[in-house]
Design a protein around this motif. Sequence first.
Motif, PDB file in Angstrom:
ATOM      1  N   ARG A  61      13.425  -7.558   2.941  1.00  0.00           N
ATOM      2  CA  ARG A  61      12.812  -7.270   4.264  1.00  0.00           C
ATOM      3  C   ARG A  61      11.718  -6.316   4.267  1.00  0.00           C
ATOM      4  O   ARG A  61      11.475  -5.378   3.327  1.00  0.00           O
ATOM      5  CB  ARG A  61      13.884  -6.932   5.271  1.00  0.00           C
ATOM      6  N   CYS A  62      10.912  -6.514   5.040  1.00  0.00           N
ATOM      7  CA  CYS A  62       9.792  -5.361   5.437  1.00  0.00           C
ATOM      8  C   CYS A  62      10.062  -5.123   6.947  1.00  0.00           C
ATOM      9  O   CYS A  62       9.839  -5.749   7.949  1.00  0.00           O
ATOM     10  CB  CYS A  62       8.287  -6.287   5.486  1.00  0.00           C
ATOM     11  N   GLU A  63      10.596  -3.676   7.010  1.00  0.00           N
ATOM     12  CA  GLU A  63      10.977  -3.102   7.876  1.00  0.00           C
ATOM     13  C   GLU A  63      10.163  -1.795   8.400  1.00  0.00           C
ATOM     14  O   GLU A  63       9.639  -1.245   7.322  1.00  0.00           O
ATOM     15  CB  GLU A  63      12.665  -2.565   8.001  1.00  0.00           C
ATOM     16  N   GLY A  64      10.071  -1.524   9.531  1.00  0.00           N
ATOM     17  CA  GLY A  64       9.324  -0.317   9.865  1.00  0.00           C
ATOM     18  C   GLY A  64       7.768  -0.438  10.229  1.00  0.00           C
ATOM     19  O   GLY A  64       7.414  -1.638  10.347  1.00  0.00           O
ATOM     20  N   THR A  65       7.152   0.492  10.012  1.00  0.00           N
ATOM     21  CA  THR A  65       5.619   0.247  10.314  1.00  0.00           C
ATOM     22  C   THR A  65       4.873   0.960   9.276  1.00  0.00           C
ATOM     23  O   THR A  65       3.674   1.539   9.503  1.00  0.00           O
ATOM     24  CB  THR A  65       5.379   1.184  11.640  1.00  0.00           C
ATOM     25  N   SER A  66       5.500   1.301   8.038  1.00  0.00           N
ATOM     26  CA  SER A  66       4.585   1.555   6.889  1.00  0.00           C
ATOM     27  C   SER A  66       3.290   0.818   6.798  1.00  0.00           C
ATOM     28  O   SER A  66       3.237  -0.307   7.361  1.00  0.00           O
ATOM     29  CB  SER A  66       5.586   1.389   5.747  1.00  0.00           C
ATOM     30  N   SER A  67       2.397   1.340   5.894  1.00  0.00           N
ATOM     31  CA  SER A  67       1.089   0.545   5.889  1.00  0.00           C
ATOM     32  C   SER A  67       1.132  -0.506   5.066  1.00  0.00           C
ATOM     33  O   SER A  67       0.266  -1.318   5.146  1.00  0.00           O
ATOM     34  CB  SER A  67       0.045   1.746   5.417  1.00  0.00           C
ATOM     35  N   GLU A  68       1.982  -0.680   4.473  1.00  0.00           N
ATOM     36  CA  GLU A  68       2.136  -1.932   3.383  1.00  0.00           C
ATOM     37  C   GLU A  68       3.382  -2.229   2.818  1.00  0.00           C
ATOM     38  O   GLU A  68       4.161  -1.207   2.334  1.00  0.00           O
ATOM     39  CB  GLU A  68       1.012  -1.710   2.153  1.00  0.00           C
ATOM     40  N   CYS A  69       3.821  -3.437   2.855  1.00  0.00           N
ATOM     41  CA  CYS A  69       5.201  -3.919   2.457  1.00  0.00           C
ATOM     42  C   CYS A  69       4.882  -4.906   1.253  1.00  0.00           C
ATOM     43  O   CYS A  69       5.356  -4.724   0.068  1.00  0.00           O
ATOM     44  CB  CYS A  69       5.924  -4.515   3.426  1.00  0.00           C
ATOM     45  N   ARG A  70       3.905  -5.623   1.633  1.00  0.00           N
ATOM     46  CA  ARG A  70       3.355  -6.888   0.507  1.00  0.00           C
ATOM     47  C   ARG A  70       1.861  -6.796   0.627  1.00  0.00           C
ATOM     48  O   ARG A  70       1.198  -6.769   1.517  1.00  0.00           O
ATOM     49  CB  ARG A  70       3.860  -8.105   1.157  1.00  0.00           C
ATOM     50  N   THR A  84      -5.384  -5.584  -0.792  1.00  0.00           N
ATOM     51  CA  THR A  84      -5.496  -6.709   0.735  1.00  0.00           C
ATOM     52  C   THR A  84      -4.067  -6.607   1.134  1.00  0.00           C
ATOM     53  O   THR A  84      -3.167  -7.092   0.577  1.00  0.00           O
ATOM     54  CB  THR A  84      -5.796  -8.098   0.675  1.00  0.00           C
ATOM     55  N   VAL A  85      -3.772  -5.804   2.316  1.00  0.00           N
ATOM     56  CA  VAL A  85      -2.285  -5.833   2.910  1.00  0.00           C
ATOM     57  C   VAL A  85      -1.851  -6.976   3.548  1.00  0.00           C
ATOM     58  O   VAL A  85      -2.597  -7.610   4.437  1.00  0.00           O
ATOM     59  CB  VAL A  85      -2.096  -4.674   3.783  1.00  0.00           C
ATOM     60  N   MET A  86      -0.845  -7.750   2.964  1.00  0.00           N
ATOM     61  CA  MET A  86      -0.327  -8.743   3.702  1.00  0.00           C
ATOM     62  C   MET A  86       0.625  -8.863   4.640  1.00  0.00           C
ATOM     63  O   MET A  86       0.536  -9.554   5.821  1.00  0.00           O
ATOM     64  CB  MET A  86       0.323  -9.779   2.571  1.00  0.00           C
ATOM     65  N   GLN A  87       1.224  -7.575   4.652  1.00  0.00           N
ATOM     66  CA  GLN A  87       2.424  -7.364   5.599  1.00  0.00           C
ATOM     67  C   GLN A  87       2.888  -5.787   5.596  1.00  0.00           C
ATOM     68  O   GLN A  87       2.948  -5.351   4.490  1.00  0.00           O
ATOM     69  CB  GLN A  87       3.735  -8.297   5.348  1.00  0.00           C
ATOM     70  N   ALA A  88       2.621  -5.217   6.755  1.00  0.00           N
ATOM     71  CA  ALA A  88       3.157  -3.848   7.100  1.00  0.00           C
ATOM     72  C   ALA A  88       4.708  -3.878   6.981  1.00  0.00           C
ATOM     73  O   ALA A  88       5.483  -4.676   7.245  1.00  0.00           O
ATOM     74  CB  ALA A  88       2.409  -3.299   8.103  1.00  0.00           C
ATOM     75  N   GLY A  89       5.249  -2.504   6.786  1.00  0.00           N
ATOM     76  CA  GLY A  89       6.420  -2.266   6.627  1.00  0.00           C
ATOM     77  C   GLY A  89       7.074  -1.692   5.456  1.00  0.00           C
ATOM     78  O   GLY A  89       6.249  -1.440   4.385  1.00  0.00           O
ATOM     79  N   VAL A  90       8.342  -1.314   5.262  1.00  0.00           N
ATOM     80  CA  VAL A  90       8.837  -0.856   4.041  1.00  0.00           C
ATOM     81  C   VAL A  90       9.623  -2.008   3.462  1.00  0.00           C
ATOM     82  O   VAL A  90      10.628  -2.541   4.077  1.00  0.00           O
ATOM     83  CB  VAL A  90       9.878   0.400   4.294  1.00  0.00           C
ATOM     84  N   TYR A  91       9.603  -2.147   2.165  1.00  0.00           N
ATOM     85  CA  TYR A  91      10.202  -3.074   1.434  1.00  0.00           C
ATOM     86  C   TYR A  91      11.759  -2.604   0.988  1.00  0.00           C
ATOM     87  O   TYR A  91      11.980  -1.583   0.733  1.00  0.00           O
ATOM     88  CB  TYR A  91       9.402  -3.411  -0.110  1.00  0.00           C
TER      89      TYR A  91
END
Length: 94
Positions: A61-70, A84-91
């Motif tokens: 999951r990518c949760e939260g509002t971190s600057s980069e998950c994927r 290139t940030v594909m999805q924000a959040g925490v991995y």
Amino acid sequence: MKSLTKMLPALGLVLGATLAMAMNFASPSNFDASLKVWTPDEEEPFGYLDITGLQVGTHFRCEGTSSECRVQFTDDDPENGIKTVMQAGVYTPL
């Protein structure tokens, strides 16, 4: 009818702001399917873990509002490539 016409400028502003936000998010078509997908991981040599082939919701999951998950890097190079940030959040692995 007069109350509706008084609200039109506000509705236009809300619609414009919504469209502006939607255009600022990266679209999946902007990503190169031939490149690997990475997530931040301080324990890895260049600070990123290869998660290519793993699916959001199934494997992690990518949760939260971190600057980069994927993220993706030009030339699949997390050390020197352009990110290139594909999805924000925490991995979070499942």
